[in-house]
Design an enzyme around this catalytic site. Structure first.
Site, PDB file in Angstrom:
ATOM      1  N   ARG A   1       2.739 -16.215 -15.082  1.00 19.75           N
ATOM      2  CA  ARG A   1       2.966 -17.294 -16.050  1.00 19.75           C
ATOM      3  C   ARG A   1       4.437 -17.433 -16.423  1.00 19.75           C
ATOM      4  O   ARG A   1       5.236 -16.524 -16.247  1.00 19.75           O
ATOM      5  CB  ARG A   1       2.167 -17.013 -17.324  1.00 19.75           C
ATOM      6  CG  ARG A   1       0.700 -17.142 -17.123  1.00 19.75           C
ATOM      7  CD  ARG A   1      -0.063 -16.794 -18.374  1.00 19.75           C
ATOM      8  NE  ARG A   1      -0.005 -15.380 -18.679  1.00 19.75           N
ATOM      9  CZ  ARG A   1      -0.553 -14.824 -19.742  1.00 19.75           C
ATOM     10  NH1 ARG A   1      -1.188 -15.589 -20.613  1.00 19.75           N
ATOM     11  NH2 ARG A   1      -0.470 -13.534 -19.947  1.00 19.75           N
TER      12      ARG A   1
ATOM     13  N   ASP B   1       1.233 -11.002 -13.416  1.00 23.33           N
ATOM     14  CA  ASP B   1       1.222 -12.121 -14.362  1.00 23.33           C
ATOM     15  C   ASP B   1       2.168 -13.184 -13.819  1.00 23.33           C
ATOM     16  O   ASP B   1       3.376 -12.968 -13.740  1.00 23.33           O
ATOM     17  CB  ASP B   1       1.680 -11.626 -15.736  1.00 23.33           C
ATOM     18  CG  ASP B   1       1.422 -12.645 -16.841  1.00 23.33           C
ATOM     19  OD1 ASP B   1       1.277 -13.851 -16.525  1.00 23.33           O
ATOM     20  OD2 ASP B   1       1.367 -12.238 -18.011  1.00 23.33           O
TER      21      ASP B   1
HETATM   22  N1  LIG Z   1      -5.857 -13.187 -12.944  1.00 23.46           N
HETATM   23  C1  LIG Z   1      -6.626 -12.934 -13.991  1.00 23.46           C
HETATM   24  N2  LIG Z   1      -6.461 -13.681 -15.095  1.00 23.46           N
HETATM   25  C2  LIG Z   1      -7.228 -13.406 -16.165  1.00 23.46           C
HETATM   26  C3  LIG Z   1      -8.185 -12.398 -16.171  1.00 23.46           C
HETATM   27  N3  LIG Z   1      -8.802 -12.397 -17.387  1.00 23.46           N
HETATM   28  C4  LIG Z   1      -8.215 -13.375 -18.109  1.00 23.46           C
HETATM   29  N4  LIG Z   1      -7.266 -13.988 -17.386  1.00 23.46           N
HETATM   30  C5  LIG Z   1      -6.333 -15.046 -17.754  1.00 23.46           C
HETATM   31  O1  LIG Z   1      -5.405 -14.497 -18.686  1.00 23.46           O
HETATM   32  C6  LIG Z   1      -4.909 -15.528 -19.509  1.00 23.46           C
HETATM   33  C7  LIG Z   1      -5.146 -15.114 -20.947  1.00 23.46           C
HETATM   34  O2  LIG Z   1      -4.043 -14.610 -21.454  1.00 23.46           O
HETATM   35  P1  LIG Z   1      -3.639 -14.987 -22.998  1.00 23.46           P
HETATM   36  O3  LIG Z   1      -4.808 -14.754 -23.873  1.00 23.46           O
HETATM   37  O4  LIG Z   1      -2.925 -16.287 -23.075  1.00 23.46           O
HETATM   38  O5  LIG Z   1      -2.508 -14.009 -23.277  1.00 23.46           O
HETATM   39  P2  LIG Z   1      -2.310 -12.507 -23.166  1.00 23.46           P
HETATM   40  O6  LIG Z   1      -1.300 -12.228 -22.113  1.00 23.46           O
HETATM   41  O7  LIG Z   1      -3.631 -11.820 -23.055  1.00 23.46           O
HETATM   42  O8  LIG Z   1      -1.611 -12.138 -24.537  1.00 23.46           O
HETATM   43  P3  LIG Z   1      -2.085 -12.337 -26.034  1.00 23.46           P
HETATM   44  O9  LIG Z   1      -1.179 -13.396 -26.564  1.00 23.46           O
HETATM   45  O10 LIG Z   1      -1.895 -11.036 -26.691  1.00 23.46           O
HETATM   46  O11 LIG Z   1      -3.509 -12.755 -25.989  1.00 23.46           O
HETATM   47  C8  LIG Z   1      -5.689 -16.784 -19.160  1.00 23.46           C
HETATM   48  O12 LIG Z   1      -4.927 -17.583 -18.267  1.00 23.46           O
HETATM   49  C9  LIG Z   1      -6.917 -16.237 -18.450  1.00 23.46           C
HETATM   50  O13 LIG Z   1      -7.473 -17.164 -17.520  1.00 23.46           O
HETATM   51  C10 LIG Z   1      -8.329 -11.619 -14.990  1.00 23.46           C
HETATM   52  O14 LIG Z   1      -9.091 -10.664 -14.914  1.00 23.46           O
HETATM   53  N5  LIG Z   1      -7.526 -11.930 -13.938  1.00 23.46           N
END
Ligand SMILES: Nc1nc2c(ncn2[C@@H]2O[C@H](COP(=O)(O)OP(=O)(O)OP(=O)(O)O)[C@@H](O)[C@H]2O)c(=O)[nH]1
Length: 416
Positions: free
Chosen positions: A313, A311
């Protein structure tokens, strides 16, 4: 000949380039076994052809009834300690709201879109504001030389715009007060024990979602992740009429009010929409990660194989945006403990330097986001791939879901 302009001088740029993220050894160590396996397969020329892709299901634009407990769960000590997956920032970012505009939405709710600039990257991060009580300090601040028309065009007006309006303010508006709070006033507010707040008080706090951009889930109907559903659900919850007690939760219907009783103030809500596509690795790299997932890796392994953090971010910009919107005590919609830690200031190296006169953010309650499929509801994202993705979030990324919810949901997912 020089033309005289009555537009305000543009503010000085806030941007400074962001240092590149570093990949820790622990990330690589985690990926190593799978990497070796892949290399072995490669040498044997035995890389399997990935199974056919499941057709993407459509993420419905509207959400079904069913509401989590909006008073949320208390934040425990563990959730406040620094996580392992989070990117630490060098310093507290500075943000400024450049423009705000009213957006009537397809569900009938009006939102105010706020566009921000900041001093750590060049991305256009956004705040989608629900309700009319949350205002941006940096947007409202007067700018030297600006006219009333300038203020209205950049969205620094109160009430509604209408043809022929000439003033950004209404006659009944109190004067703008942008004086920073004294240290003593800040301390007094911070010292208040959140644990003593009643549920009714907690429900008066703004509902906040920190959402990261997901082109695939939000625009191209991907059923690999739950991002589109989460965005819709956050918007639905923030559009609900004021919920004054827990009895309204679960039904999706606001608690009926006794005639004549004082109406609860609607605290509004904010979706901070961060341009951190693919958990910070960008769309191109995320698409490569999807190919690695089709080759048998999970979402974390795929990132690591590409030499990115699981992650990548950070949430400093979100923190600064929430402070700008004066949302310093919030209910946070998330299952991700890193977001709680980061919002509360755990995302900065060393001592978090909250700007003088400003408050530290407190996540007073966390409101879990449970996928519809897990709640046994129609709609939402479903299928084996999103199942695997959610399972990895729980087992490898520490996402917080109640055991029974998790277990039940994993059954639903695996029997799909
Ligand atoms: N690298 C990568 N990023 C992904 C994947 N699937 C989704 N994402 C990214 O994950 C992020 C979504 O995360 P969020 O929904 O903000 O947060 P979270 O960490 O899941 O936590 P919540 O607040 O519980 O939803 C976005 O930037 C998506 O583009 C994947 O398989 N690989």
């Amino acid at each position: 000949m020089d033309q005289q302009s009555n537009a305000s001088a543009p503010p000085p740029p806030l941007h400074e380039p962001k240092p590149r993220l570093h990949l820790s050894h622990s990330h690589l160590a985690l990926a190593a076994p799978r990497l070796n396996e892949l290399q072995r397969e490669d040498n044997d020329e035995a890389v399997k052809i990935p199974p056919a892709l499941v057709s993407p299901a459509f993420t419905p634009p509207t959400t079904m009834p069913g509401t989590p407990d909006l008073a949320g769960v208390r934040i425990g000590k563990d959730e406040r300690e620094l996580g392992v997956g989070m990117q630490l920032e060098e310093k507290e970012p500075i943000v400024r709201c450049i423009v705000r505009a009213r957006i009537p939405t397809t569900t009938g709710t009006e939102v105010y879109l706020h566009l921000y600039e900041n001093n750590v990257d060049t991305k256009e991060h956004l705040a989608i504001v629900f309700g009319d009580t949350i205002r941006s300090t940096s947007l409202d601040a007067p700018r030297p030389g600006e006219t009333e028309m300038d203020r209205m065009v950049r969205g620094a007006y109160t009430g509604k715009l209408y043809p022929g309006r000439t003033s950004s303010r209404l006659p009944t508006d109190p004067p703008i007060d942008n004086t920073p709070l004294s240290e003593e006033a800040v301390r007094e507010k911070q010292d208040r024990d959140d644990a003593e707040m009643s549920n009714t008080e907690v429900l008066q706090l703004p509902l906040v979602r920190i959402h990261s951009e997901c082109y695939t889930g939000e625009v191209s109907w991907s059923a690999r992740c739950d991002c589109g559903e989460q965005l819709d659900e956050a918007a639905r919850l923030m559009s609900l009429p004021s919920l004054s007690s827990r009895s309204g939760a679960g039904s999706g219907i606001a608690t009926p009010r006794t005639p004549g009783a004082p109406q609860p103030h609607n605290p509004g809500g904010v979706i901070v929409y961060l341009r951190q596509e693919g958990r910070g690795i960008g769309l191109g790299e995320k698409l490569k990660a999807y190919n690695l997932q089709d080759l048998g890796n999970d979402t974390v392994e795929a990132n690591l194989l590409l030499r990115h953090p699981a992650d990548g971010r950070s949430y400093g910009v979100a923190r600064a945006i929430l402070r700008d919107l004066k949302c310093t005590r919030v209910r946070l919609l998330t299952n991700n403990p890193d977001k709680v830690r980061a919002l509360e200031g755990g995302g900065v190296k060393g001592e978090s330097a909250v700007p003088q006169g400003e408050e530290r953010i407190r996540v007073v309650r966390r409101v879990g986001m449970v996928p519809k499929m897990w709640r046994g509801e129609e709609g939402g994202v479903r299928g084996e791939e999103v199942g695997k993705y959610l399972r990895t979030k729980i087992t490898k990324m520490g996402h917080l879901l109640a055991e029974d919810q998790g277990d039940r949901s994993l059954d639903v997912l695996t029997n799909n």
